[in-house]
Design an enzyme around this catalytic site. Structure first.
Site, PDB file in Angstrom:
ATOM      1  N   TYR A 276      11.834   3.954   4.407  1.00 40.13           N
ATOM      2  CA  TYR A 276      10.437   4.136   3.570  1.00 40.13           C
ATOM      3  C   TYR A 276      10.540   4.576   2.397  1.00 40.13           C
ATOM      4  CZ  TYR A 276       5.997   6.062   2.520  1.00 40.13           C
ATOM      5  OH  TYR A 276       4.995   6.419   1.796  1.00 40.13           O
TER       6      TYR A 276
ATOM      7  N   LYS B  65       9.612   2.869  -1.787  1.00 35.36           N
ATOM      8  CA  LYS B  65       8.715   3.789  -3.000  1.00 35.36           C
ATOM      9  C   LYS B  65       9.354   3.776  -4.065  1.00 35.36           C
ATOM     10  CE  LYS B  65       5.006   4.609  -0.378  1.00 35.36           C
ATOM     11  NZ  LYS B  65       3.864   3.079  -0.507  1.00 35.36           N
TER      12      LYS B  65
ATOM     13  N   SER C 220       5.309   8.520  -3.834  1.00 31.64           N
ATOM     14  CA  SER C 220       5.425   9.663  -3.034  1.00 31.64           C
ATOM     15  C   SER C 220       6.182  10.642  -3.617  1.00 31.64           C
ATOM     16  CB  SER C 220       5.799   9.240  -1.581  1.00 31.64           C
ATOM     17  OG  SER C 220       6.066  10.128  -0.775  1.00 31.64           O
TER      18      SER C 220
END
Ligand code: NAD
Ligand code: WQD
Length: 343
Positions: free
Chosen positions: A151, A155, A126
């Site tokens: 979150y 990644k 992302s």
């Protein structure tokens, strides 16, 4: 002979569009999903779009034994790993849930790939890894900054894990795709984004406002240092994003990679503000979007968009769809979902 791709999280938003793109290119697909954030109906909607029902296994990739059984049952040429929890706010409230799901599922997939000598992996990363960028547009060399949420951290750490695994195992080939903001739905309007609960992302909130489920769209912040004061993002049509995965798979399976770990930005290279989105949506769909400018949302960055030269050149992929296509398809999808729920 047809190549078989395992698509984890394949009934989800980006996964389902990628399954369609892979089938259209002649790949066999096996979807694995625990349906935590999607519905089994998606596989039949994929069949309506492509004429091919993808194989489907409902299982939780955190479950080591279930993962083992999956890799014993099939022979995969490549894996695309979408399966993850993806809500920034929820990850701040429930960090352990995010770390457990996103790390364990990735680690189990990697272990099984190693055991079965499967050497090709595409990972869903992302643009969140760039944090607040110092320079725009961001290139793949722009510094990765301290994650602003658990979150985002999953990644970043998974990208590092993949790089380490590639260093240790020269037979492993991995491409991480850093997505910008995917929106829109497939032109067949059979698949699209299913937002469960109150949407956190701009487009599902906006379409739900126009359909009448929400009173108004809160535009978070009108005083950013941008031309109209609202935040700027690089919105990409989900169908274009899906095609980027097919390009990545093709690079992996025909062994075109120069290094065995590569990272690409996947965006359009153009930034639009929140008010650009509102006004373009109104124009192309001939509707009114009730909206109010409110306080900034904590954690939002003012602006980001991608430098896409690397992905354009190396993956031979370029976004084709315009913002108007993205917003038209998003509205068509909202209307279809609304009709379904009435029944
Ligand atoms: P999504 O929630 O629609 O799809 C993810 C799918 O994974 C869901 O169907 C869910 O049920 C499944 N899943 C989650 N945990 C699982 C587990 N342990 N075992 C099996 N299945 C599991 O999300 P999406 O928008 O399609 O995102 C796909 C990937 O792309 C995610 O990794 C996400 O973090 C990443 N990503 C998304 C965006 C975005 O804006 N949508 C942007 C950048 C990156
Ligand atoms: C877009 C813009 C909001 C909702 C998130 C994740 C990122 C990636 C994509 C997974 C922002 C504004 C939004 C609303 C608004 N996901 N907005 N009113 O925050 O750019 O990125 O999704 O990796 O990691 O952080 O996407 O759609 O939430 O917001 O004004 O009701 O719309 O402030 O400027 P974001 P978004």
């Amino acid at each position: 002979m047809k190549k078989t791709v395992l698509v984890t999280g394949g009934t989800g938003y980006i996964g389902s569009h990628t399954v369609v793109a892979l089938q259209e290119k002649g790949y066999d697909v096996v979807i694995v999903d625990n349906l935590a954030n999607s519905d089994k109906e998606v596989i039949y909607n994929i069949e309506k779009t492509t004429g091919v029902l993808p194989k489907f296994e409902k299982l939780d990739l955190v479950d080591e034994q279930a993962c083992r059984t999956l890799f014993e049952k099939y022979s995969f040429d490549a894996v695309i790993h979408f399966a993850a929890y993806k809500y920034v706010n929820e990850s701040v409230r429930e960090p352990l849930m995010y770390y457990k799901n996103n790390f364990h599922s990735m680690l189990n997939v990697l272990s099984e790939m190693k055991k079965h000598k499967i050497s090709n992996l595409v990972f869903s990363s992302s643009c969140t890894v760039y944090g607040t960028p110092e320079e725009l547009p961001v290139t793949e060399q722009s510094p990765v900054q301290k994650a602003m949420s658990p979150y985002g951290n999953t990644k970043q750490v998974i990208e590092e894990i993949l790089e380490d695994c590639c260093l240790a195992d020269k037979d492993l080939n991995v491409i991480s795709l850093r997505y910008f903001n995917p929106i829109g739905a497939h032109p067949s309007i059979q698949i699209g984004e299913i937002a469960k609960g109150i949407p956190q992302n701009l487009l599902p909130y906006l379409t739900q406002t126009v359909i009448g489920k929400r009173d108004y769209l809160s535009v978070y912040g009108g005083d950013y240092d941008t031309p109209d004061g609202t935040c700027i993002r690089d919105y990409i049509h989900v169908v274009d994003l899906a095609e980027a995965h097919v390009s990545a798979i093709e690079r992996l399976v025909i062994k075109e990679m120069e290094n065995n770990y590569e990272v690409y930005n996947v965006g359009t290279g153009t930034g639009y503000s929140v008010l650009d989105i509102v006004h373009t949506f109104e124009k192309v769909n001939e509707v009114k979007v009730n909206h109010k400018i409110v306080e900034r949302r904590s954690g939002d960055i003012a602006q980001i968009w991608a430098d896409t030269s690397l992905v354009n050149k190396t993956l031979k992929w370029k976004a084709k769809y315009a913002l108007s296509d993205m917003l038209q398809s998003a509205w068509e999808w909202e209307k279809v979902m609304n009709e379904k729920h009435k029944k």
